[in-house]
Scaffold this motif. Structure first.
Motif, PDB file in Angstrom:
ATOM      1  N   THR A   1      -3.571 -19.848  26.625  1.00 22.62           N
ATOM      2  CA  THR A   1      -4.991 -19.920  26.966  1.00 22.62           C
ATOM      3  C   THR A   1      -5.818 -19.686  25.728  1.00 22.62           C
ATOM      4  O   THR A   1      -5.570 -18.750  24.976  1.00 22.62           O
ATOM      5  N   PHE A   2      -6.797 -20.553  25.469  1.00 21.15           N
ATOM      6  CA  PHE A   2      -7.725 -20.303  24.375  1.00 21.15           C
ATOM      7  C   PHE A   2      -9.139 -20.571  24.839  1.00 21.15           C
ATOM      8  O   PHE A   2      -9.392 -21.365  25.718  1.00 21.15           O
ATOM      9  N   VAL A   3     -10.058 -19.887  24.249  1.00 21.00           N
ATOM     10  CA  VAL A   3     -11.481 -20.101  24.494  1.00 21.00           C
ATOM     11  C   VAL A   3     -12.145 -20.095  23.143  1.00 21.00           C
ATOM     12  O   VAL A   3     -11.847 -19.255  22.318  1.00 21.00           O
ATOM     13  N   SER A   4     -13.041 -21.034  22.874  1.00 16.19           N
ATOM     14  CA  SER A   4     -13.683 -21.065  21.583  1.00 16.19           C
ATOM     15  C   SER A   4     -15.158 -21.314  21.718  1.00 16.19           C
ATOM     16  O   SER A   4     -15.578 -22.259  22.354  1.00 16.19           O
ATOM     17  N   CYS A   5     -15.956 -20.457  21.116  1.00 15.12           N
ATOM     18  CA  CYS A   5     -17.375 -20.689  20.958  1.00 15.12           C
ATOM     19  C   CYS A   5     -17.916 -19.578  20.101  1.00 15.12           C
ATOM     20  O   CYS A   5     -17.217 -18.636  19.772  1.00 15.12           O
ATOM     21  N   LYS A   6     -19.200 -19.647  19.761  1.00 16.03           N
ATOM     22  CA  LYS A   6     -19.846 -18.625  18.939  1.00 16.03           C
ATOM     23  C   LYS A   6     -21.092 -18.171  19.669  1.00 16.03           C
ATOM     24  O   LYS A   6     -21.970 -18.956  19.973  1.00 16.03           O
ATOM     25  N   ASP A   7     -21.135 -16.854  19.959  1.00 16.97           N
ATOM     26  CA  ASP A   7     -22.307 -16.294  20.625  1.00 16.97           C
ATOM     27  C   ASP A   7     -22.572 -16.934  21.981  1.00 16.97           C
ATOM     28  O   ASP A   7     -23.714 -17.201  22.356  1.00 16.97           O
TER      29      ASP A   7
ATOM     30  N   TYR B   1      -8.892 -23.867  27.751  1.00 15.81           N
ATOM     31  CA  TYR B   1      -7.667 -24.481  28.282  1.00 15.81           C
ATOM     32  C   TYR B   1      -6.726 -23.384  28.724  1.00 15.81           C
ATOM     33  O   TYR B   1      -6.371 -22.500  27.944  1.00 15.81           O
ATOM     34  N   ASP B   2      -6.300 -23.421  29.983  1.00  9.10           N
ATOM     35  CA  ASP B   2      -5.356 -22.454  30.533  1.00  9.10           C
ATOM     36  C   ASP B   2      -3.993 -23.130  30.616  1.00  9.10           C
ATOM     37  O   ASP B   2      -3.774 -24.005  31.449  1.00  9.10           O
ATOM     38  N   ALA B   3      -3.089 -22.746  29.711  1.00  5.63           N
ATOM     39  CA  ALA B   3      -1.790 -23.409  29.640  1.00  5.63           C
ATOM     40  C   ALA B   3      -0.975 -23.210  30.907  1.00  5.63           C
ATOM     41  O   ALA B   3      -0.166 -24.061  31.269  1.00  5.63           O
TER      42      ALA B   3
ATOM     43  N   ALA C   1       0.371 -28.653  32.089  1.00  2.00           N
ATOM     44  CA  ALA C   1       0.547 -27.286  31.601  1.00  2.00           C
ATOM     45  C   ALA C   1       1.395 -27.283  30.340  1.00  2.00           C
ATOM     46  O   ALA C   1       2.178 -28.194  30.083  1.00  2.00           O
ATOM     47  N   GLU C   2       1.224 -26.239  29.531  1.00  2.60           N
ATOM     48  CA  GLU C   2       2.047 -25.988  28.339  1.00  2.60           C
ATOM     49  C   GLU C   2       2.121 -27.216  27.433  1.00  2.60           C
ATOM     50  O   GLU C   2       3.192 -27.780  27.192  1.00  2.60           O
ATOM     51  N   LEU C   3       0.996 -27.639  26.915  1.00  2.04           N
ATOM     52  CA  LEU C   3       0.978 -28.785  25.995  1.00  2.04           C
ATOM     53  C   LEU C   3       1.688 -28.428  24.687  1.00  2.04           C
ATOM     54  O   LEU C   3       1.780 -27.260  24.308  1.00  2.04           O
ATOM     55  N   PRO C   4       2.188 -29.413  23.935  1.00  2.00           N
ATOM     56  CA  PRO C   4       2.916 -29.136  22.684  1.00  2.00           C
ATOM     57  C   PRO C   4       2.022 -28.521  21.614  1.00  2.00           C
ATOM     58  O   PRO C   4       0.803 -28.656  21.653  1.00  2.00           O
ATOM     59  N   THR C   5       2.667 -27.859  20.654  1.00  2.00           N
ATOM     60  CA  THR C   5       1.956 -27.146  19.590  1.00  2.00           C
ATOM     61  C   THR C   5       2.175 -27.846  18.257  1.00  2.00           C
ATOM     62  O   THR C   5       3.309 -28.083  17.858  1.00  2.00           O
ATOM     63  N   TYR C   6       1.075 -28.167  17.563  1.00  2.00           N
ATOM     64  CA  TYR C   6       1.161 -28.751  16.220  1.00  2.00           C
ATOM     65  C   TYR C   6       0.110 -28.122  15.323  1.00  2.00           C
ATOM     66  O   TYR C   6      -0.828 -27.494  15.790  1.00  2.00           O
TER      67      TYR C   6
END
Length: 977
Positions: A21-27, A62-64, A85-90
């Motif tokens: 799971t990742f979340v991205s933003c600023k403020d 995105y919640d893996a 779910a669980e997309l590949p990592t690059y």
């Protein structure tokens, strides 16, 4: 500012995909919290998500675990799309002049950095994946290819801050890009020119003689049209414009207005004073693609000139910025010089031709010249791509813009306009230009209506227009003075087909049929249905099924391509086949595609790869009136099979419970049942008859319960790898050139043969020699047999140590190998390796012996003692003579002592025996040894009086399985008397 392509792409950007799971933003913490509370709209695919959220967003989550992708748009609305779910990592980074795609630390693909010049501003929204390749806009980074997968998520990070500034998301062959808007940090001036080495803003004054033109239309005969220059010179100084890079490029400037901006102006002294400092008055501001362009009028003062005024005028832009916390901060750009520039001799030029190629300024000249533009009868063409403005005199002409579509001249208050100019050619009554229509700068070939030009789209595009040559008049207009500055004519030829090859459609069909490793022999077949052809190919081409099948010819079942590009070359080696077959659709036979993948190829390919693809092509030949092929139209079809699920890791376990406990030992242990690390191999136990000391072997299955190896914990989905379907064999594990020193002192290198049924030893002067073998069950009544070879090298290694030093024993490592009925093995078997210790048959050491006495008469008591040795076998059983003579059974042949190698402690430590001392050994025959007699030792000293000391003697015992070497120590009492 010119930078190379990848420098622009990685201007503060590093791309990485991540799972979890990742979340991205600023403020935007409030936005993030709200993602869990509400979703304003569910979307069905990436295209809909992109359209709904837009390119600029405030958050992406995105919640893996669940595969849910949630995007918060710039207006605060949230949109959700179900993802795998669980997309590949690059990850993607630049190393030593190459751009590398990494999977962890493993390089998946790499390419030398491209060198195409592009604008320095990095726009994350231009990044995309296409058919597994990375693109920046329409420019492909050749060589950077990721494995095919259902989808992927790529983060774009600011190199300096590490903040995420964008995402590239791929799903089912489609790509969407989102730029995360953040607070503005800085403004960096983008220089238009350099003034004596100083970055500068050009304040342009345009000097020209305006044109007077007569009205023209597409139907009249205006072949003599030629606008006339006025005699009066016009000079116009429009507003200055300056462009600044925003940092980050995705800064949120939606609420930035001109009242928030001002210029700081100074005159930098050189020698003397001059007029007042200029006062810029900002009139317009435009943020676009990571840049901020500002227009301003100079209302007071004069622009200083270094040569004439010994001063230079400089400007810096200052923004009173309202950030995401609703607080204002002042952001000031770097300073730039202001240079007054006079632009003269403006002319229109052909943008498609390098260098000077000015357009005709009279209609008659253009009609006589070759056409500058060609367009197929069923296409359109944007004439703005063919026009640009040059200025300056003679050979010093300078290009003002790349072409009329670039928007450059508009910044100075200029624009281009386009008009069809009618003319009659030969006996034709209809004007050449009546066979086209204009919408802005775009020309569309089309039929006239009643002999006159029709409105755009009012008539059909028809091959009857082929060969017609419409004429277009292009003006450069000064909107500041409402005057016409320059003119040029473009003659357009309508052709029967495009003059260049082109790709008219691309599509991808994705198959997700489950794949499991098995003994399947039947080919896999994936089929494209007629409805898929209709929805994805015909819709793009906007033609009927009949037209498609008549015009586009399939390249062939054994022709595939590595990529869908104009210059793609056929693959030289194919493993799959894509055939064009016919399907009955509602009583009509329709051509469809069938992809055949051999079962064994699918097995090998999917064992290592998550996705398989085949790229095929349809070709339409475009011919001129004479029937010559002048170009090709291509339709590329990518077939992708991404199995879901993909079961390619059949594994099992060799459980310790399958081993007969008391026959197994812990590592280097003599205690049976102490563990499951090793088994021991030995000679046959002594017997009066029937046993042979030279049989040094073991049936390996004797150590397993039920004389059978059972592999457990195999997933039920792998039916062809079930334990009952597996044949198990034992093989030596490659010791990988391990070293071992024999009794002789020779250092051997250990290895195995090709099928790992032989353990080998060699030296630089001795070729590989077999020292142990595994013979398969077919030769041994259904059981695998491990045996020690009967040769000098095997014996040299066998006798290095006894069971009291098992860590030094000759050891082979074995593995349990599995294979099913189709010759395939489990990927891995846990706990399938173990050691085999070859136990030295006998151990010999000194037994308790009498002491020597120094100074006694030769032959007297104390000068001669019996050699006493203690023999035990591999069971630690002491040798005995009856009822079975162990010395005879184990083939003990001789005992030898090299007394010249004796050492003494007469000098306090072991050193070679002095010349005045002697020890003699009187050996015995094999027959005497069999009786337990080993000879006598005699000590002689006729020179000096000595104190007590020890004598160490090397003993060699030769027996049926080689030699055992050890030392004995005899004690010498001090000189008598």
């Amino acid at each position: 500012m010119n930078k190379k392509f990848l420098s622009a792409i990685l201007f503060g950007a590093l791309m990485v995909t991540s799972t979890g799971t990742f979340v991205s933003c600023k403020d935007y913490d409030d936005d993030i919290d709200s993602l869990n509370e509400k979703v304003d709209k569910l979307t069905k695919d990436l295209s809909e998500l992109q359209a709904a959220a837009g390119k600029y967003v405030t958050a992406v989550k995105y919640d893996a675990a669940t595969g849910k992708l949630t995007v918060t748009g710039g207006n605060g609305e949230t949109f959700q799309l179900p993802m795998p779910a669980e997309l590949p990592t690059y990850s993607l980074k630049v190393v030593d002049g190459k751009i590398q795609l990494l999977d962890g630390d493993k390089v998946v693909s790499e390419a030398t950095l491209p060198t195409t010049d592009v604008p320095a501003t990095f726009d994350p929204t231009l990044l995309k994946w296409n058919n597994g390749y990375l693109y920046y806009g329409d420019v492909k980074i050749s060589g950077v290819e990721k494995p095919q997968s259902v989808g992927s998520i790529t983060e774009v990070k600011d190199e300096e801050t590490g903040e995420v500034i964008g995402y590239v998301i791929e799903l089912d062959g489609k790509s969407a890009t989102f730029s995360v808007v953040t607070d503005l940090k800085a403004l960096v001036f983008e220089p238009e020119l350099y003034y004596q080495g100083i970055e500068a803003i050009a304040v342009k004054s345009f000097v020209y003689k305006a044109l007077t033109a007569t009205d023209v239309n597409a139907d009249a005969d205006n072949k003599d049209d030629a606008p006339v220059k006025e005699t009066v010179t016009t000079e116009v100084t429009p507003e200055l414009s300056a462009t600044y890079h925003m940092n980050p490029s995705t800064a949120d400037v939606r609420n930035l207005v001109k009242e928030d901006l001002k210029f700081l102006a100074y005159d930098k002294e050189y020698a003397r004073a001059a007029d007042g400092v200029v006062v810029p008055e900002i009139s317009k501001v435009e943020p676009k693609n990571g840049e901020l362009t500002v227009w301003a009028k100079l209302t007071e003062g004069t622009i200083k000139d270094i040569v004439n005024d010994n001063k230079v005028t400089v400007l810096a832009l200052q923004a009173n910025y309202l950030n995401g916390d609703n607080k204002r901060s002042v952001i000031t750009s770097d300073y730039a010089a202001v240079k007054a520039v006079k632009i003269t001799d403006l002319v229109l030029n052909n943008a498609k031709v390098a260098g000077e190629n000015h357009l005709a300024v009279k209609a008659a000249d253009a009609i006589q010249n070759a056409p500058e533009v060609k367009v197929a009868w069923d296409e359109t063409v944007d004439l703005a791509e063919y026009v640009q403005t040059h200025y300056g005199a003679g050979d010093a002409h300078t290009k003002w813009d790349e072409n009329a579509a670039s928007g450059t001249v508009e910044k100075a208050g200029f624009s281009y306009s386009y008009e069809l100019v009618g003319y009659i050619d030969g006996s034709n009554k209809t004007s050449q230009s009546a066979h086209a229509a204009l919408k802005g700068s775009v020309l569309r070939p089309q039929l006239p209506k009643d002999g006159k030009a029709a409105e755009w789209g009012a008539t059909e595009q028809n091959q009857a227009t082929v060969g017609r040559m419409p004429l277009v008049r292009v003006f450069l207009n000064d909107n500041n003075s409402k005057k016409k500055v320059a003119v040029g004519y473009l003659r357009v030829e309508i052709t029967g087909a495009p003059a260049e090859d082109r790709i008219t459609a691309t599509t991808e069909y994705t198959f997700n049929e489950e794949f499991t490793l098995s003994c399947r022999t039947e080919d896999w077949v994936q089929e494209v249905t007629w409805f898929q052809i209709e929805e994805q190919i015909l819709a793009q081409l906007n033609i009927s099924k009949e037209d498609f099948e008549r015009s586009y010819i399939y390249d062939g079942p054994m022709i595939q391509y590595s990529e869908a590009t104009l210059d793609a070359m056929p693959l030289t080696k194919l493993s799959t086949k894509v055939e064009q077959t016919e399907a009955d659709v509602e009583g009509t036979m329709t051509e469809v595609l069938q992809w055949t993948i051999p079962a064994n190829y699918a097995y090998e390919y999917f064992s290592a790869n998550a996705s398989m693809k085949a790229i095929v092509r349809y070709t339409k030949e475009n011919k001129d009136i004479q029937g010559n092929v002048i170009s090709n139209d291509y339709v590329y079809v990518t077939l992708t099979w991404t199995p879901n699920p993909r079961n390619v890791t059949p594994t099992g376990t060799l459980a310790n419970s399958d081993k007969t406990k008391q026959i197994w030992f812990a590592s280097n242990s003599n205690e049976g049942g102490s563990g499951y690390d090793e088994i021991h191999v030995n000679t046959e136990v002594p017997a009066a008859t029937g046993h042979d000391i030279m049989r040094f072997n073991k049936f390996i299955l004797d150590t397993f319960n039920g004389h059978d190896v059972t592999i457990s914990e195999i997933a039920s989905v792998y039916t062809d790898f079930a334990d009952a379907e597996l044949t198990k064999t034992f093989r030596f594990v490659d010791p990988k050139d391990a070293k071992m020193t024999g009794v002789s002192g020779t250092i051997y290198t250990l290895s195995v043969n090709a099928d790992r049924t032989q353990l080998l030893a060699s030296t630089p002067t001795i070729a590989n020699t077999v020292i142990a073998t595994i013979t398969d069950a077919v030769d041994n009544n259904g059981e695998d047999l491990i045996a020690l070879a009967n040769n000098d090298i095997a014996k040299d290694l066998l006798n290095v140590a006894g069971r009291d030093a098992l860590a030094d024993n000759l050891t082979a490592r074995l593995s349990v190998e599995t294979v099913n009925e189709c010759g395939k093995s489990l990927n891995a078997v846990a706990n399938n390796e173990f050691d085999v210790k070859f136990l030295r048959p006998i151990t010999v050491e000194a037994d308790k012996m009498d002491n020597f006495k120094d100074g006694v008469d030769v032959g007297a008591e104390g000068s001669k003692i019996d050699l006493k040795l203690a023999f035990t076998d591999w069971r630690n059983e002491a040798f005995k003579i009856a009822p079975i003579n162990y010395y005879t059974y184990y083939g003990v042949k001789s005992v030898t002592i090299d007394t010249k190698e004796a050492e003494t402690t007469i000098n306090g430590k072991y050193e070679p025996i002095p010349a005045n001392l002697q020890v003699k050994y009187d050996g015995v025959t094999t027959e005497e040894i069999a009786k337990g007699n080993f000879g006598t030792l005699t000590y002689i000293n006729n020179k000096v009086e000595v104190g007590e000391f020890d004598i160490k003697l090397p003993v060699v015992v030769e027996y049926a399985w080689g030699t055992v070497k050890f030392d004995i120590v005899c004690h010498v009492a001090k000189t008598v008397g």
